[in-house]
Scaffold this motif. Structure first.
Motif, PDB file in Angstrom:
ATOM      1  N   TYR A 385       0.847  -1.270  -0.113  1.00 49.92           N
ATOM      2  CA  TYR A 385      -0.064  -0.032   0.039  1.00 49.92           C
ATOM      3  C   TYR A 385       0.733   1.417  -0.035  1.00 49.92           C
ATOM      4  CZ  TYR A 385      -3.584  -3.296   1.268  1.00 49.92           C
ATOM      5  OH  TYR A 385      -4.365  -4.354   1.283  1.00 49.92           O
ATOM      6  N   GLU A 386       0.320   2.316  -0.796  1.00 43.55           N
ATOM      7  CA  GLU A 386       0.843   3.568  -0.860  1.00 43.55           C
ATOM      8  C   GLU A 386       0.535   4.083   0.536  1.00 43.55           C
ATOM      9  OE1 GLU A 386       2.854   5.224  -3.235  1.00 43.55           O
ATOM     10  OE2 GLU A 386       3.072   3.521  -4.242  1.00 43.55           O
ATOM     11  N   ILE A 387      -0.751   4.411   0.920  1.00 40.69           N
ATOM     12  CA  ILE A 387      -1.126   4.949   1.975  1.00 40.69           C
ATOM     13  C   ILE A 387      -2.373   4.271   2.638  1.00 40.69           C
ATOM     14  CG2 ILE A 387      -0.514   7.308   1.116  1.00 40.69           C
ATOM     15  CD1 ILE A 387      -3.309   7.964   0.506  1.00 40.69           C
ATOM     16  N   GLU A 388      -2.503   4.556   4.146  1.00 38.18           N
ATOM     17  CA  GLU A 388      -3.633   3.998   4.489  1.00 38.18           C
ATOM     18  C   GLU A 388      -5.003   4.860   4.278  1.00 38.18           C
ATOM     19  OE1 GLU A 388      -5.662   1.110   6.973  1.00 38.18           O
ATOM     20  OE2 GLU A 388      -3.560   1.324   5.926  1.00 38.18           O
ATOM     21  N   SER A 389      -4.631   6.102   4.358  1.00 43.27           N
ATOM     22  CA  SER A 389      -5.848   7.052   3.911  1.00 43.27           C
ATOM     23  C   SER A 389      -5.227   8.497   3.694  1.00 43.27           C
ATOM     24  CB  SER A 389      -6.821   7.135   5.104  1.00 43.27           C
ATOM     25  OG  SER A 389      -6.241   7.598   6.278  1.00 43.27           O
ATOM     26  N   GLY A 390      -6.191   9.389   3.366  1.00 44.89           N
ATOM     27  CA  GLY A 390      -5.606  10.737   2.997  1.00 44.89           C
ATOM     28  C   GLY A 390      -6.436  11.699   2.407  1.00 44.89           C
ATOM     29  N   THR A 391      -6.026  12.851   2.372  1.00 48.09           N
ATOM     30  CA  THR A 391      -7.150  13.945   1.749  1.00 48.09           C
ATOM     31  C   THR A 391      -5.923  14.702   0.752  1.00 48.09           C
ATOM     32  OG1 THR A 391      -8.285  14.134   3.572  1.00 48.09           O
ATOM     33  CG2 THR A 391      -8.019  16.091   2.259  1.00 48.09           C
ATOM     34  N   VAL A 392      -6.379  14.963  -0.635  1.00 51.13           N
ATOM     35  CA  VAL A 392      -6.171  15.858  -1.588  1.00 51.13           C
ATOM     36  C   VAL A 392      -6.830  17.195  -1.751  1.00 51.13           C
ATOM     37  CG1 VAL A 392      -5.732  16.150  -3.905  1.00 51.13           C
ATOM     38  CG2 VAL A 392      -5.219  13.953  -3.016  1.00 51.13           C
ATOM     39  N   THR A 393      -6.064  18.182  -1.352  1.00 46.11           N
ATOM     40  CA  THR A 393      -6.516  19.467  -1.615  1.00 46.11           C
ATOM     41  C   THR A 393      -5.921  20.323  -3.097  1.00 46.11           C
ATOM     42  OG1 THR A 393      -6.474  19.867   0.955  1.00 46.11           O
ATOM     43  CG2 THR A 393      -6.783  21.810  -0.634  1.00 46.11           C
ATOM     44  N   ASP A 394      -6.902  20.328  -3.785  1.00 48.48           N
ATOM     45  CA  ASP A 394      -6.147  20.811  -5.243  1.00 48.48           C
ATOM     46  C   ASP A 394      -7.065  22.156  -5.573  1.00 48.48           C
ATOM     47  OD1 ASP A 394      -5.420  20.813  -7.758  1.00 48.48           O
ATOM     48  OD2 ASP A 394      -6.573  19.243  -8.433  1.00 48.48           O
ATOM     49  N   VAL A 395      -6.217  23.074  -5.460  1.00 49.63           N
ATOM     50  CA  VAL A 395      -6.497  24.687  -6.043  1.00 49.63           C
ATOM     51  C   VAL A 395      -6.471  24.831  -7.247  1.00 49.63           C
ATOM     52  CG1 VAL A 395      -6.417  27.162  -5.350  1.00 49.63           C
ATOM     53  CG2 VAL A 395      -5.801  25.215  -3.613  1.00 49.63           C
ATOM     54  N   ILE A 396      -7.681  24.885  -8.038  1.00 55.12           N
ATOM     55  CA  ILE A 396      -7.767  25.438  -9.413  1.00 55.12           C
ATOM     56  C   ILE A 396      -7.004  26.532  -9.746  1.00 55.12           C
ATOM     57  CG2 ILE A 396      -9.110  25.535 -11.406  1.00 55.12           C
ATOM     58  CD1 ILE A 396     -11.346  23.629 -10.085  1.00 55.12           C
ATOM     59  N   GLY A 397      -6.372  26.559 -10.914  1.00 54.69           N
ATOM     60  CA  GLY A 397      -5.549  27.820 -11.450  1.00 54.69           C
ATOM     61  C   GLY A 397      -6.523  29.011 -11.983  1.00 54.69           C
ATOM     62  N   ASN A 398      -5.970  30.070 -11.480  1.00 51.14           N
ATOM     63  CA  ASN A 398      -6.574  31.322 -11.697  1.00 51.14           C
ATOM     64  C   ASN A 398      -7.375  31.568 -13.229  1.00 51.14           C
ATOM     65  OD1 ASN A 398      -6.531  32.168  -9.221  1.00 51.14           O
ATOM     66  ND2 ASN A 398      -4.530  33.538  -9.614  1.00 51.14           N
ATOM     67  N   ASP A 399      -6.622  30.927 -14.310  1.00 47.69           N
ATOM     68  CA  ASP A 399      -7.049  30.934 -15.673  1.00 47.69           C
ATOM     69  C   ASP A 399      -8.246  30.085 -15.913  1.00 47.69           C
ATOM     70  OD1 ASP A 399      -5.112  32.852 -16.551  1.00 47.69           O
ATOM     71  OD2 ASP A 399      -3.748  31.545 -16.092  1.00 47.69           O
ATOM     72  N   PHE A 400      -8.481  28.830 -15.029  1.00 49.96           N
ATOM     73  CA  PHE A 400      -9.416  28.051 -15.436  1.00 49.96           C
ATOM     74  C   PHE A 400     -10.691  27.944 -14.421  1.00 49.96           C
ATOM     75  CE2 PHE A 400      -5.637  26.483 -16.864  1.00 49.96           C
ATOM     76  CZ  PHE A 400      -5.896  25.897 -18.420  1.00 49.96           C
ATOM     77  N   ASP A 401     -11.775  27.445 -14.957  1.00 49.20           N
ATOM     78  CA  ASP A 401     -12.915  27.345 -13.922  1.00 49.20           C
ATOM     79  C   ASP A 401     -13.327  25.813 -14.099  1.00 49.20           C
ATOM     80  OD1 ASP A 401     -13.401  29.881 -13.138  1.00 49.20           O
ATOM     81  OD2 ASP A 401     -14.558  30.354 -15.157  1.00 49.20           O
TER      82      ASP A 401
END
Length: 688
Positions: A385-401
């Motif tokens: 296993y890579e990880i047991e659990s986790g959270t990804v926080t992904d902030v979208i770029g200013n030039d995209f929606d």
């Protein structure tokens, strides 16, 4: 988000790049399609300090204009993860530990997403190994599990032999596993006292104890008790040398002297106790001199083991070294071997040092036999296993929606999971038990964020992948190539299979698009109208060139001059070229040249030129208009009135303002190069 003011038009090209930088002119937003010219991938893969694989890529969509497809993944994307596992076990390792090691191999065999080979090295006075075996080979695996111990054990404890055998086995690692993820597991109580010399023979250092007048009181010994004869019972490395690192620095000189003085013997030879080091039981001063000059067998063995292990771990991606005690007669950990009155604390000190060179670290160097199942379960999870659990926080770029919650997709390995979209909550939930949830938020400042909660272990060779679509929101109008990041930052915070917490940052994919230049718009000169009246408002005749006029740009610079003709027409001759879309403002004013008896019109005529690719053909078009539809200058003559002109013939020139029905058509005719685009001009006389 920045919003567009005008469309520049023309063809836009897109390419994907990594690390593109450019100094470009001020841009304006664009509407309309962006067409791809290459299917290239931006982004990359990184590995955290814990070995977690993070990947993030982006590509322009081939079918949907202005849309980018983003993928981020945790864990390997390969169909099978190649793994090589090596065990280095002390012969004194308990049967319970060996049983759990066998269970781990059995468990790994059942994982279809891994291609595992293993090698078991067991050392006593010498060392043997199973060689590299494929875990899928049932017969070999069964034999290994049943005999998870060296069947040909010899007397003595020679950790150096086990380490040297492991180094030798790594040289025979199958070529197709050269890039495999490799794991080393070393278990021992660390109480080693013989080593293997350069000639391949097992070596020892005999020691005897002398009484008064150099009489022998303790006969020569060549095993573990030689440490006690040199330093006393219960004494460890720390008491003799300070730290283990200081021991490694100080002991080589003593080892050289011991060997040059002929005290090193072949452990299995007939003269294994010949020429012993003499210690002095009752003479502390003489004893101190011996301790300073010579090294006993355990010192040789620890030095060779520590330096050999430092070399061995460099050949593995992951290494674990644990101090595991022998069992006593009641089946419990025999800790007295380390910390009892007659114990050898340096054994645990050696294993703690080896752990400091390993993934588990010095603070996690000890494991009880009672926790053997936990030890191997932890290692097996590290492999699988890579990880047991986790959270990804992904902030979208200013030039995209974000293109929509329905574009968010997820897969585990090659299996795509069904997602449940909740538009009101801004979430998409995946998994039979809702193990994965993606939440979308948009802050007041327009920042868009995706939060991906991962509530199930992620297998190394069966990674998880999240994908979504982004719309390009801010596009420049100025010709050039523009890099755009799909996200500001994406991070993973996770709990490892070993219970530790970690953090990793995904690569930032950078796409780019290109704005091509449009063909410029070229116009003829501006036109205006001149009239002269008396103080009663009666129209008077004009002369060619009687009055002078100027065109000024927005900065007030004069860019053209003209005079009226006898019919009151004012024609500026300067053609104007416009390379960029936009609105441009000019003023036409009359020059007061001080003619006697003339009151000059001091009002300016404002002309606005609108430039755009109105028909999307890649060519800019220009149209102009007058403020309040006013283009006439009127001067008043205070001289004696003349007979008003009654001529109705215009000889092809602009009509007099007294003929409003024909003024619009003539104004259009004067537009020149504008063609049909000027047909919207409406000209009328200003009220004075």
């Amino acid at each position: 988000m920045r919003k567009g003011l005008k469309r520049f038009g023309g063809a836009l090209r897109r390419v994907a790049t990594v690390g593109v930088t450019a100094a470009l002119a001020l841009g304006m937003a664009v509407t309309g399609p962006v067409s791809a010219i290459a299917e290239e991938v931006a982004g990359g893969t990184v590995t955290t300090k814990d070995g977690v694989t993070l990947s993030k890529t982006a590509t322009w969509d081939d079918e949907v204009a202005d849309q980018a497809n983003v993928e981020l993944s945790i864990g390997s994307t390969e169909s099978k993860d190649k793994v090589a596992v090596m065990f280095v076990l002390d012969k004194s390792t308990s049967q319970g530990m060996r049983d759990e090691a066998a269970k781990m191999l059995d468990y790994l065999k059942g994982k279809s997403n891994t291609d595992i080979i293993y090698n078991v090295v067991i050392f006593s006075g010498t060392a043997t190994s199973t060689g590299w075996q494929n875990i899928a080979d049932d017969a070999t695996l069964d034999a290994t599990k049943a005999n998870f111990v060296n069947g040909d054990t010899t007397s003595g404890t020679n950790m150096d032999a086990g380490i040297e055998e492991a180094i030798s086995q790594m040289k025979s690692l199958p070529a197709d596993y050269a890039d495999a993820e490799s794991y080393l597991v070393t278990l021992s109580d660390g109480i080693t006292y013989v080593w293997t010399g350069d000639d391949g023979q097992v070596k020892c250092v005999p020691v005897q104890g002398l009484h008064d007048e150099d009489k022998v009181e303790s006969a020569a010994q060549n095993q573990v008790d030689t440490w006690d004869m040199m330093y006393d019972y219960g004494v460890g490395i720390e008491q003799v040398y300070g730290t283990f690192e200081q021991f490694l620095s100080a002991v080589p000189g003593k080892m050289n002297t011991t060997e040059s003085d002929g005290h090193v013997q072949n452990y299995y030879g007939e003269n294994s106790k010949a020429n012993p080091i003499s210690t002095y039981i009752y003479d502390a001063e003489k004893q101190a001199l011996v301790q300073k000059k010579y090294a006993c067998g355990p010192e040789f063995a620890m030095y060779e083991s520590a330096t050999g292990y430092a070399s061995l771990v460099q050949q593995f991606d992951h290494a674990y070294a644990y101090a595991v005690p022998e069992l006593d007669s009641n089946g419990n950990d025999n800790l007295s071997n380390w910390n009892g009155p007659s114990g050898f604390p340096w054994g645990q000190e050696l294993m703690t040092y080896l752990a400091s060179l390993s993934d588990n670290g010095a603070e996690n160097s000890y494991y009880s036999n009672a926790d053997a199942d936990k030890l191997f379960a932890g290692i097996q999870d590290q492999i699988l296993y890579e990880i047991e659990s986790g959270t990804v926080t992904d902030v979208i770029g200013n030039d995209f929606d974000l293109a929509g919650l329905d574009t968010i997709k997820m897969s585990v390995g090659s299996t795509e999971l069904k997602g449940t979209v909740d538009e009101a909550a801004g979430t998409v939930t995946f998994g039979d038990k809702g193990e994965y949830v993606v939440s979308y938020t948009k802050a007041e400042d327009g920042t868009e964020t995706l939060t991906w909660k991962i509530g199930a272990p992620v297998e190394s060779a069966n990674g998880v992948k999240l994908s979504y679509a982004l719309n390009l929101a801010n596009k420049s109008t100025v010709p050039g190539t523009y890099p755009v990041d799909t996200n500001e930052k994406a991070t993973l915070t996770y709990e490892s299979t070993g219970g530790d917490r970690g953090e990793g940052t995904f690569p930032v994919p950078e796409l780019s698009y290109t704005v091509d230049a449009l063909d410029p718009a070229i116009t003829g000169g501006f036109v205006a109208k001149k009239e002269l009246v008396d103080s009663d408002g009666n129209e008077l005749d004009l002369k060619d060139g009687q009055f002078k006029f100027q065109v000024k740009d927005a900065e007030g610079s004069v860019i053209d001059e003209a005079t009226n003709d006898a019919e009151g027409n004012i024609r500026f001759k300067k053609d104007m070229t416009f390379n960029d879309a936009g609105d441009y403002t000019y003023t036409i004013s009359e020059v007061n040249d001080g003619q006697e008896g003339i009151t000059y019109d001091t009002d300016d005529v404002t002309v606005t030129v609108h430039v755009a690719d109105t028909d999307d053909d890649g060519d800019l078009d220009a149209t102009w208009s007058y403020a309040d539809d006013d283009m006439t200058f009127t001067n008043v003559s205070t001289a004696k009135a003349t007979v008003p002109s009654t001529s109705t013939s215009n000889n092809g020139n602009l009509p007099k303002t007294s003929d409003p029905t024909s003024l619009v058509g003539a104004g259009v005719a004067l537009v020149g190069g504008l063609g049909a685009s000027a047909a919207g001009l409406v000209l009328r006389r200003r009220n004075k």
